[in-house]
Design an enzyme around this catalytic site. Structure first.
Site, PDB file in Angstrom:
ATOM      1  N   HIS A   1      -3.320   7.362   2.611  1.00  0.00           N
ATOM      2  CA  HIS A   1      -3.734   6.046   2.115  1.00  0.00           C
ATOM      3  C   HIS A   1      -5.117   5.745   2.691  1.00  0.00           C
ATOM      4  CE1 HIS A   1      -3.828   1.905   1.094  1.00  0.00           C
ATOM      5  NE2 HIS A   1      -3.626   1.462   2.327  1.00  0.00           N
TER       6      HIS A   1
ATOM      7  N   ASN B   1     -10.174   0.114   0.214  1.00  0.00           N
ATOM      8  CA  ASN B   1      -8.713   0.168   0.106  1.00  0.00           C
ATOM      9  C   ASN B   1      -8.291  -0.469  -1.227  1.00  0.00           C
ATOM     10  OD1 ASN B   1      -5.958  -0.206   0.287  1.00  0.00           O
ATOM     11  ND2 ASN B   1      -5.989  -1.031   2.377  1.00  0.00           N
TER      12      ASN B   1
ATOM     13  N   CYS C   1       0.817  -1.228   0.000  1.00  0.00           N
ATOM     14  CA  CYS C   1       0.000   0.000   0.000  1.00  0.00           C
ATOM     15  C   CYS C   1       0.843   1.268   0.000  1.00  0.00           C
ATOM     16  CB  CYS C   1      -0.950  -0.005   1.189  1.00  0.00           C
ATOM     17  SG  CYS C   1      -2.148  -1.343   1.088  1.00  0.00           S
TER      18      CYS C   1
HETATM   19  N1  COA Z   1     -18.464  -7.765  10.773  1.00  0.00           N
HETATM   20  C1  COA Z   1     -19.084  -7.850  11.964  1.00  0.00           C
HETATM   21  N2  COA Z   1     -18.419  -8.041  13.121  1.00  0.00           N
HETATM   22  C2  COA Z   1     -17.096  -8.151  13.057  1.00  0.00           C
HETATM   23  C3  COA Z   1     -16.387  -8.087  11.826  1.00  0.00           C
HETATM   24  C4  COA Z   1     -17.127  -7.883  10.657  1.00  0.00           C
HETATM   25  N3  COA Z   1     -16.577  -7.803   9.450  1.00  0.00           N
HETATM   26  N4  COA Z   1     -15.078  -8.235  12.081  1.00  0.00           N
HETATM   27  C5  COA Z   1     -14.936  -8.383  13.398  1.00  0.00           C
HETATM   28  N5  COA Z   1     -16.148  -8.339  13.991  1.00  0.00           N
HETATM   29  C6  COA Z   1     -16.477  -8.436  15.411  1.00  0.00           C
HETATM   30  C7  COA Z   1     -15.440  -9.252  16.183  1.00  0.00           C
HETATM   31  O1  COA Z   1     -15.767 -10.587  16.234  1.00  0.00           O
HETATM   32  C8  COA Z   1     -15.493  -8.593  17.537  1.00  0.00           C
HETATM   33  O2  COA Z   1     -16.596  -9.077  18.234  1.00  0.00           O
HETATM   34  P1  COA Z   1     -16.562  -9.274  19.839  1.00  0.00           P
HETATM   35  O3  COA Z   1     -16.335  -7.911  20.413  1.00  0.00           O
HETATM   36  O4  COA Z   1     -17.913  -9.847  20.149  1.00  0.00           O
HETATM   37  O5  COA Z   1     -15.417 -10.213  20.116  1.00  0.00           O
HETATM   38  C9  COA Z   1     -15.760  -7.116  17.230  1.00  0.00           C
HETATM   39  O6  COA Z   1     -16.412  -7.113  15.957  1.00  0.00           O
HETATM   40  C10 COA Z   1     -14.513  -6.273  17.167  1.00  0.00           C
HETATM   41  O7  COA Z   1     -13.557  -6.962  16.349  1.00  0.00           O
HETATM   42  P2  COA Z   1     -12.163  -6.339  16.029  1.00  0.00           P
HETATM   43  O8  COA Z   1     -11.348  -7.321  15.239  1.00  0.00           O
HETATM   44  O9  COA Z   1     -11.594  -5.790  17.304  1.00  0.00           O
HETATM   45  O10 COA Z   1     -12.591  -5.130  15.060  1.00  0.00           O
HETATM   46  P3  COA Z   1     -11.793  -3.832  14.723  1.00  0.00           P
HETATM   47  O11 COA Z   1     -12.460  -2.671  15.284  1.00  0.00           O
HETATM   48  O12 COA Z   1     -10.307  -3.984  14.942  1.00  0.00           O
HETATM   49  O13 COA Z   1     -12.027  -3.775  13.132  1.00  0.00           O
HETATM   50  C11 COA Z   1     -10.789  -4.093  11.104  1.00  0.00           C
HETATM   51  C12 COA Z   1     -11.487  -4.775  12.289  1.00  0.00           C
HETATM   52  C13 COA Z   1     -10.193  -5.140  10.211  1.00  0.00           C
HETATM   53  C14 COA Z   1     -11.859  -3.294  10.359  1.00  0.00           C
HETATM   54  C15 COA Z   1      -9.718  -3.118  11.665  1.00  0.00           C
HETATM   55  O14 COA Z   1      -8.912  -3.799  12.598  1.00  0.00           O
HETATM   56  C16 COA Z   1      -8.838  -2.531  10.592  1.00  0.00           C
HETATM   57  O15 COA Z   1      -9.309  -1.829   9.708  1.00  0.00           O
HETATM   58  N6  COA Z   1      -7.522  -2.771  10.699  1.00  0.00           N
HETATM   59  C17 COA Z   1      -6.577  -2.226   9.735  1.00  0.00           C
HETATM   60  C18 COA Z   1      -6.590  -3.071   8.483  1.00  0.00           C
HETATM   61  C19 COA Z   1      -5.894  -2.401   7.345  1.00  0.00           C
HETATM   62  O16 COA Z   1      -5.931  -1.204   7.211  1.00  0.00           O
HETATM   63  N7  COA Z   1      -5.263  -3.195   6.481  1.00  0.00           N
HETATM   64  C20 COA Z   1      -4.586  -2.731   5.311  1.00  0.00           C
HETATM   65  C21 COA Z   1      -3.424  -1.900   5.675  1.00  0.00           C
HETATM   66  S1  COA Z   1      -2.686  -1.190   4.320  1.00  0.00           S
END
Ligand code: COA
Length: 332
Positions: free
Chosen positions: A259, A289, A120
């Site tokens: 980004h 993204n 990215c």
């Molecule tokens: N839909 C619904 N629920 C979801 C879910 C989805 N797609 N993904 C996770 N959950 C749930 C989890 O099970 C968790 O439930 P719980 O609280 O009952 O255990 C809760 O939502 C929180 O999960 P979590 O993994 O902590 O979510 P988050 O806030 O970290 O969001 C991402 C997940 C992937 C959206 C986030 O971490 C992110 O954007 N990270 C960066 C990724 C990125 O930018 N990658 C490319 C870089 S260039």
């Protein structure tokens, strides 16, 4: 940072183009294939839909469309191009480079062309490299492409990745300029991200010829929480570092183009570097993204807001980890 005694030209962006596939993948589509909801995705990422390239087409097809768009809008002749750098993590094939495939599709026979994989951060890395080529005066017309067909590597049933990613291509044209253009680039990387953001299958470690081939390895994997934290920290630090070494305050920046990974990451970086909220440009809501394409596409889609002479600060973070920031004067 530029040597003030340098008599060499600046490299300036003189044209920009983009391409987005027609097909939309909405949050409601994702509700049908995994346990997620429109409400959750919008709240946690700011994304409503992404564009998906149709089967049978590949990264080079989007790049060529973006280059045609640039040439039409800015009356450029692709025959003038000396060099093409393609930032991509999703090449059409492992060999030859997608840049060569693009050269063939554009009928360019004597062009210096290669791919750069910095995930990215790829567009910023390639922009820095392309600007350096122009500054040496060995190349006059350099295309920097950021293009990824990442949907080909996303498991549609994996809610930890399918909500974030979409396809697209952006391109800019660099030329020598007596006036300020690309001012500075601050690029860094390490190997800390290997376990947290990767596509492992199909390379030389896990070749597809391996029997049995583990299909799971051909999908993009990530640990969202680790990536989120690193992304905010790295982009914020890169922005602060590049401003500091150019002796500029945040108020000098007209537009921050980050980004487009997650709206919450964008907001956290903006808050950390203390930029006015209305100075950050985004298009993540309807694009997701698009890996190396996010930054040129975000500029392309917000082009009406950017005026000639504006100072732009670009910042990116990606697999590796790799990250950085660029400062440039918009000269179109
Ligand atoms: N839909 C619904 N629920 C979801 C879910 C989805 N797609 N993904 C996770 N959950 C749930 C989890 O099970 C968790 O439930 P719980 O609280 O009952 O255990 C809760 O939502 C929180 O999960 P979590 O993994 O902590 O979510 P988050 O806030 O970290 O969001 C991402 C997940 C992937 C959206 C986030 O971490 C992110 O954007 N990270 C960066 C990724 C990125 O930018 N990658 C490319 C870089 S260039």
């Amino acid at each position: 940072m530029r040597n003030i005694y340098s008599s060499r030209p600046y490299a300036a962006i003189t044209a920009i183009g983009g391409y987005l596939p027609q097909e939309r993948r909405t949050n409601f589509d994702l509700e049908q294939v995994c346990d997620t909801s429109d409400e959750w995705i919008i709240k946690r990422t700011g994304i409503k839909e992404r564009r998906i390239l149709e089967a049978g087409l590949a990264t080079s097809d989007m790049a060529v469309m973006a280059i045609h768009d640039l040439c039409t809008r800015y009356n450029k002749d692709v025959a003038d191009v000396d060099a093409i750098i393609v930032a991509t993590s999703t090449p059409d094939v492992l060999m030859p480079a997608t840049a060569n495939i693009i050269a063939q599709k554009l009928n360019l026979n004597n062009v210096w062309a290669f791919d750069m994989n910095a995930a990215c951060s790829g567009f910023l890395y390639a922009l820095d490299m392309g600007a350096s080529l122009v500054e040496t005066e060995r190349y006059k017309n350099v295309l920097i492409v950021g293009a990824d067909n990442i949907s080909a590597f996303v498991n549609i049933h994996d809610r930890s990745t399918n909500i974030l990613f979409g396809d697209g291509a952006g391109v800019i044209w660099l030329e020598p300029s007596a006036e300020e253009g690309i001012i500075d680039a601050f690029m860094q990387s390490n190997g800390d991200g290997r376990d947290f953001l990767n596509i492992e299958g199909g390379g030389s470690l896990y070749p597809t010829s391996e029997k049995p081939f583990n299909q799971e390895r051909s999908y993009l994997k990530q640990d969202g929480k680790v990536v989120f934290k690193q992304a905010v920290q790295s982009m914020s630090n890169a922005c602060k570092s590049i401003l500091e070494r150019n002796q500029l305050g945040i108020e000098a920046v007209d537009w921050l183009i980050p980004h487009q990974a997650n709206k919450r990451i964008i907001d956290a970086v903006g808050k950390d570097i203390n930029i006015q909220k209305n100075k950050t440009l985004t298009n993540i809501e309807y694009r997701g993204n698009t890996i190396a394409a996010t930054i040129p596409l975000c500029i392309w889609e917000n082009i009406k807001q950017i005026q000639k002479g504006d100072l732009l600060m670009l910042t990116a973070f990606g697999a590796g980890f790799s990250w950085g920031a660029s400062l440039l004067r918009w000269m179109i």
